[in-house]
Design a protein around this motif. Structure first.
Motif, PDB file in Angstrom:
ATOM      1  N   UNK A   1      30.566   6.989  17.434  1.00  0.00           N
ATOM      2  CA  UNK A   1      31.605   7.970  17.133  1.00  0.00           C
ATOM      3  C   UNK A   1      32.297   8.083  18.659  1.00  0.00           C
ATOM      4  N   UNK A   2      33.387   8.602  18.481  1.00  0.00           N
ATOM      5  CA  UNK A   2      33.927   9.006  19.710  1.00  0.00           C
ATOM      6  C   UNK A   2      34.647  10.451  19.753  1.00  0.00           C
ATOM      7  N   UNK A   3      35.459  10.674  20.818  1.00  0.00           N
ATOM      8  CA  UNK A   3      35.752  12.078  20.981  1.00  0.00           C
ATOM      9  C   UNK A   3      37.275  12.340  20.220  1.00  0.00           C
ATOM     10  N   UNK A   4      38.002  11.297  19.850  1.00  0.00           N
ATOM     11  CA  UNK A   4      39.101  11.163  19.072  1.00  0.00           C
ATOM     12  C   UNK A   4      38.822  11.050  17.434  1.00  0.00           C
ATOM     13  N   UNK A   5      39.657  11.836  16.730  1.00  0.00           N
ATOM     14  CA  UNK A   5      39.592  11.840  15.044  1.00  0.00           C
ATOM     15  C   UNK A   5      40.062  10.451  14.592  1.00  0.00           C
ATOM     16  N   UNK A   6      39.284   9.984  13.667  1.00  0.00           N
ATOM     17  CA  UNK A   6      39.768   8.730  13.048  1.00  0.00           C
ATOM     18  C   UNK A   6      41.048   8.831  12.027  1.00  0.00           C
ATOM     19  N   UNK A   7      41.249  10.057  11.815  1.00  0.00           N
ATOM     20  CA  UNK A   7      42.270  10.486  10.711  1.00  0.00           C
ATOM     21  C   UNK A   7      43.217  11.558  11.398  1.00  0.00           C
ATOM     22  N   UNK A   8      44.551  11.870  11.077  1.00  0.00           N
ATOM     23  CA  UNK A   8      45.543  12.705  11.834  1.00  0.00           C
ATOM     24  C   UNK A   8      44.842  14.334  11.452  1.00  0.00           C
ATOM     25  N   UNK A   9      44.913  15.071  12.567  1.00  0.00           N
ATOM     26  CA  UNK A   9      44.315  16.364  12.411  1.00  0.00           C
ATOM     27  C   UNK A   9      44.301  17.298  11.396  1.00  0.00           C
ATOM     28  N   UNK A  10      45.720  17.312  10.718  1.00  0.00           N
ATOM     29  CA  UNK A  10      45.836  18.247   9.575  1.00  0.00           C
ATOM     30  C   UNK A  10      44.833  17.821   8.496  1.00  0.00           C
ATOM     31  N   UNK A  11      44.533  16.706   8.213  1.00  0.00           N
ATOM     32  CA  UNK A  11      43.335  16.516   7.242  1.00  0.00           C
ATOM     33  C   UNK A  11      42.170  17.269   7.518  1.00  0.00           C
ATOM     34  N   UNK A  12      42.061  17.865   8.467  1.00  0.00           N
ATOM     35  CA  UNK A  12      40.822  18.801   9.071  1.00  0.00           C
ATOM     36  C   UNK A  12      41.010  20.097   8.138  1.00  0.00           C
ATOM     37  N   UNK A  13      42.308  20.442   7.499  1.00  0.00           N
ATOM     38  CA  UNK A  13      42.237  21.402   6.790  1.00  0.00           C
ATOM     39  C   UNK A  13      41.590  21.420   5.264  1.00  0.00           C
ATOM     40  N   UNK A  14      41.648  20.271   4.841  1.00  0.00           N
ATOM     41  CA  UNK A  14      40.817  19.883   3.565  1.00  0.00           C
ATOM     42  C   UNK A  14      39.458  20.156   3.680  1.00  0.00           C
TER      43      UNK A  14
END
Length: 251
Positions: free
Chosen positions: A128-141
């Motif tokens: 893993x890394x420190x950056x998200x694999x998908x755009x951050x708005x997906x964190x809302x789900x």
């Protein structure tokens, strides 16, 4: 409650706080089965009492994780706001559900998460890394679903978010645990308020636990950052299974 009982509860709170800092869950996950087994509390009362310790522990642990591995404010707010809204629904549902059914559902939830985490230890997932694999708005789900579980089970949101963040969003275990605390902070607060309004909190027991947890949770955060990634993930999976076994003793 006499002075000896208070002292023992402080020690228990310190132990739970250390584990909460180590795994990024505030200590409530093991506190709930411990309160059920050691003190004979029903599921709702155990969850409400544990939350008195969890809320300040989560806030302090979140700050400690942020100091060591800076958390993106956008990510934290997205997770926190969505989890808060859905935690209201989950908590309202939880106080009306039969206590034994709630306990059985929680055990099944922990076993499933433990099995999933063990599979990720032995199948050697990509680093893993420190950056998200998908755009951050997906964190809302993620925040919405985890918040609903957090309101229902008292601590389920952060426990669910950690493996999702590492597997789906590609973060390291430590980054995932920090973000999970950001998700848990507002949802645990509103869940505690809901449980307290329905008299599902043993305050005399909860306050010493909370004090002990606050004194020790920083140690757990320090240990988490010192351990190898794979070992921390394996310990997290084993911890989930241990909690499921403890809680299963009361089913």
């Amino acid at each position: 409650m006499n002075l000896i009982d208070i002292a023992l509860n402080l020690v228990l709170g310190a132990f739970l706080g250390t584990l909460g800092g180590l795994f990024g869950i505030g200590g409530g996950l093991i506190a709930i089965p411990a309160l059920g087994v050691l003190f004979g509390l029903d599921q709702q009362l155990a969850q409400g009492t544990a939350l008195v310790m969890v809320v300040p522990n989560v806030l302090l642990a979140l700050w400690r994780y942020h100091q060591r591995n800076r958390i993106d404010v956008r990510h934290a707010l997205t997770l926190g706001i969505t989890s808060f809204a859905f935690a209201l629904l989950g908590a309202g549902w939880a106080v009306s559900v039969d206590a034994e059914r709630m306990r059985m559902a929680f055990v099944a939830f922990l076993v499933a998460l433990a099995a999933y985490n063990f599979s990720r230890v032995y199948f050697r997932p990509s680093a893993g890394g420190t950056e998200l694999r998908y755009p951050w708005p997906w964190l809302g789900a993620l925040g919405s679903f985890a918040g609903l579980l957090g309101g229902l089970f008292g601590v389920g949101g952060a426990v669910l978010a950690t493996p999702v963040l590492t597997s789906v969003f590609g973060t390291t275990q430590v980054v995932a645990q920090g973000l999970s605390l950001a998700l848990a902070a507002p949802s645990t607060g509103v869940t505690l308020a809901t449980y307290a309004l329905h008299d599902h909190v043993d305050w005399a027991l909860a306050v010493p636990l909370a004090v002990g947890g606050l004194l020790s949770i920083s140690w757990g955060v320090k240990f988490a950052h010192a351990l190898p990634e794979r070992l921390l993930r394996a310990l997290f999976a084993g911890f989930l299974m241990f909690c499921a076994v403890l809680l299963g003793l009361k089913v």
